[in-house]
Design a protein around this motif. Structure first.
Motif, mmCIF file in Angstrom:
data_model
loop_
_atom_site.group_PDB
_atom_site.id
_atom_site.type_symbol
_atom_site.label_atom_id
_atom_site.label_comp_id
_atom_site.label_asym_id
_atom_site.label_seq_id
_atom_site.Cartn_x
_atom_site.Cartn_y
_atom_site.Cartn_z
ATOM 1 N N GLN A 279 0.611 -1.058 0.005
ATOM 2 C CA GLN A 279 -0.271 -0.049 0.616
ATOM 3 C C GLN A 279 0.752 1.129 0.004
ATOM 4 O OE1 GLN A 279 -2.945 0.238 3.372
ATOM 5 N NE2 GLN A 279 -2.965 -2.067 3.803
ATOM 6 N N ALA A 280 0.409 2.055 -0.447
ATOM 7 C CA ALA A 280 1.182 3.686 -0.640
ATOM 8 C C ALA A 280 1.008 4.077 1.155
ATOM 9 C CB ALA A 280 0.279 4.412 -1.649
ATOM 10 N N TYR A 281 2.300 4.830 1.558
ATOM 11 C CA TYR A 281 1.643 5.639 2.481
ATOM 12 C C TYR A 281 2.895 7.201 2.658
ATOM 13 C CZ TYR A 281 6.067 3.139 3.375
ATOM 14 O OH TYR A 281 7.726 3.252 3.338
ATOM 15 N N GLU A 282 2.576 7.777 3.622
ATOM 16 C CA GLU A 282 3.558 9.225 3.118
ATOM 17 C C GLU A 282 4.487 9.163 4.766
ATOM 18 O OE1 GLU A 282 3.126 11.612 1.719
ATOM 19 O OE2 GLU A 282 1.464 10.786 0.305
ATOM 20 N N ALA A 283 5.508 8.985 4.124
ATOM 21 C CA ALA A 283 6.794 8.990 4.917
ATOM 22 C C ALA A 283 7.459 10.439 5.064
ATOM 23 C CB ALA A 283 7.840 7.934 4.902
ATOM 24 N N ASN A 284 7.881 11.708 6.135
ATOM 25 C CA ASN A 284 9.022 12.210 5.754
ATOM 26 C C ASN A 284 8.301 13.064 4.826
ATOM 27 O OD1 ASN A 284 10.085 11.823 7.472
ATOM 28 N ND2 ASN A 284 11.862 10.450 6.352
ATOM 29 N N GLY A 285 7.235 13.315 4.537
ATOM 30 C CA GLY A 285 6.369 14.237 3.481
ATOM 31 C C GLY A 285 6.450 13.718 2.074
ATOM 32 N N GLU A 286 6.837 12.380 1.780
ATOM 33 C CA GLU A 286 6.424 11.658 0.310
ATOM 34 C C GLU A 286 5.729 10.889 0.077
ATOM 35 O OE1 GLU A 286 10.825 10.535 -0.448
ATOM 36 O OE2 GLU A 286 11.543 12.446 -0.335
ATOM 37 N N THR A 287 5.379 10.242 -0.330
ATOM 38 C CA THR A 287 4.637 8.738 -0.997
ATOM 39 C C THR A 287 5.633 8.111 -1.055
ATOM 40 O OG1 THR A 287 2.544 10.077 -1.466
ATOM 41 C CG2 THR A 287 2.372 7.970 -2.142
#
Length: 248
Positions: free
Chosen positions: A185-193
């Motif tokens: 799945q896609a997720y957000e981390a440090n402002g990035e997808t």
């Protein structure tokens, strides 16, 4: 007789004048045809204006740019069944050991009887976190220190600090790291997808989060810790819960 002569002469003069006029006229017409005019004709002005005026071209480019669709990459979610918990655990252990080696610290041992007992304890805690849907050190009132006691690992896993000035012990609740991410799945981390498309990517997301944490990095980089056990659970919803426990 004289009159006839005069009339004849007059005719000759008139014919000569006409001939000269025709010749001069022909030369004048030829000169106009071969000499470029300095004043452009109406058609020439139109061509020059169309060539030097960028308005029509700009309008066309703008319309084309606006009409061009913006393409965005979309990743389709992958079923959690495609991910292997054991493989993810092994990748995490490898990435953590790689990070230790870069700092000149010995790599963790993940085989052997004690290491496997630590791994089983870590796996049990990840299962408890998945059931509670909460990545935390204390689940159902049981702390990290109590888990070491319950698995008879407290004394086995104690070791001397690098300075040999004190004993590192799991009783201080600092022999553990916990984390959560998603699989497929896609997720957000440090402002990035980001998108965890395989076991390695899932493990990297967990390991990087631990190494970016000053608290967990300190625990995983304890110089005299020799063993590491990692437990991972992938839920039916694609949530991933991970636990790492260290041992001397």
């Amino acid at each position: 007789m004289v009159n006839k002569v005069l009339i004849g002469l007059a005719g000759v003069v008139l014919l000569s004048a006409v001939s000269v006029g025709v010749i001069i006229g022909t030369q004048l017409d030829g000169g106009l045809a071969n000499t470029p005019t300095e004043t452009p004709t109406e058609s020439q002005e139109s061509i020059e204006t169309a060539t030097t005026t960028p308005a029509p071209a700009t309008a066309t480019k703008t319309a084309t740019k606006t009409a061009t669709p913006v393409r965005t990459e979309r990743r389709t979610s992958m079923p959690p069944s495609r991910f292997n918990e054991t493989a993810i655990s092994q990748y995490i252990a490898t990435y953590v050991s790689d990070a230790r080696a870069e700092e000149g610290i010995d790599r963790f041992e993940t085989n052997g009887r004690t290491a496997k007992r630590v791994e089983q304890m870590a796996q049990g805690h990840s299962e408890a976190m998945a059931e509670a849907r909460n990545a935390a050190h204390t689940i159902d009132g049981v702390t990290s220190a109590e888990r070491y006691e319950n698995h008879d690992l407290t004394q086995y896993c104690e070791f001397k600090s690098a300075e040999h000035s004190y004993i590192e012990t799991p009783r201080r609740n600092r022999f553990e790291a916990v984390g959560k991410t998603v699989a497929g799945q896609a997720y957000e981390a440090n402002g990035e997808t980001r998108f965890n498309a395989n076991d390695s990517a899932v493990a990297r997301a967990i390991a990087d989060a631990w190494l970016d944490s000053s608290t967990y990095r300190e625990r995983l980089f304890l110089a005299n810790a020799e063993r590491l056990g990692v437990g991972v659970v992938v839920t039916e919803n694609g949530d991933v819960y991970a636990t790492a426990n260290i041992c001397g």
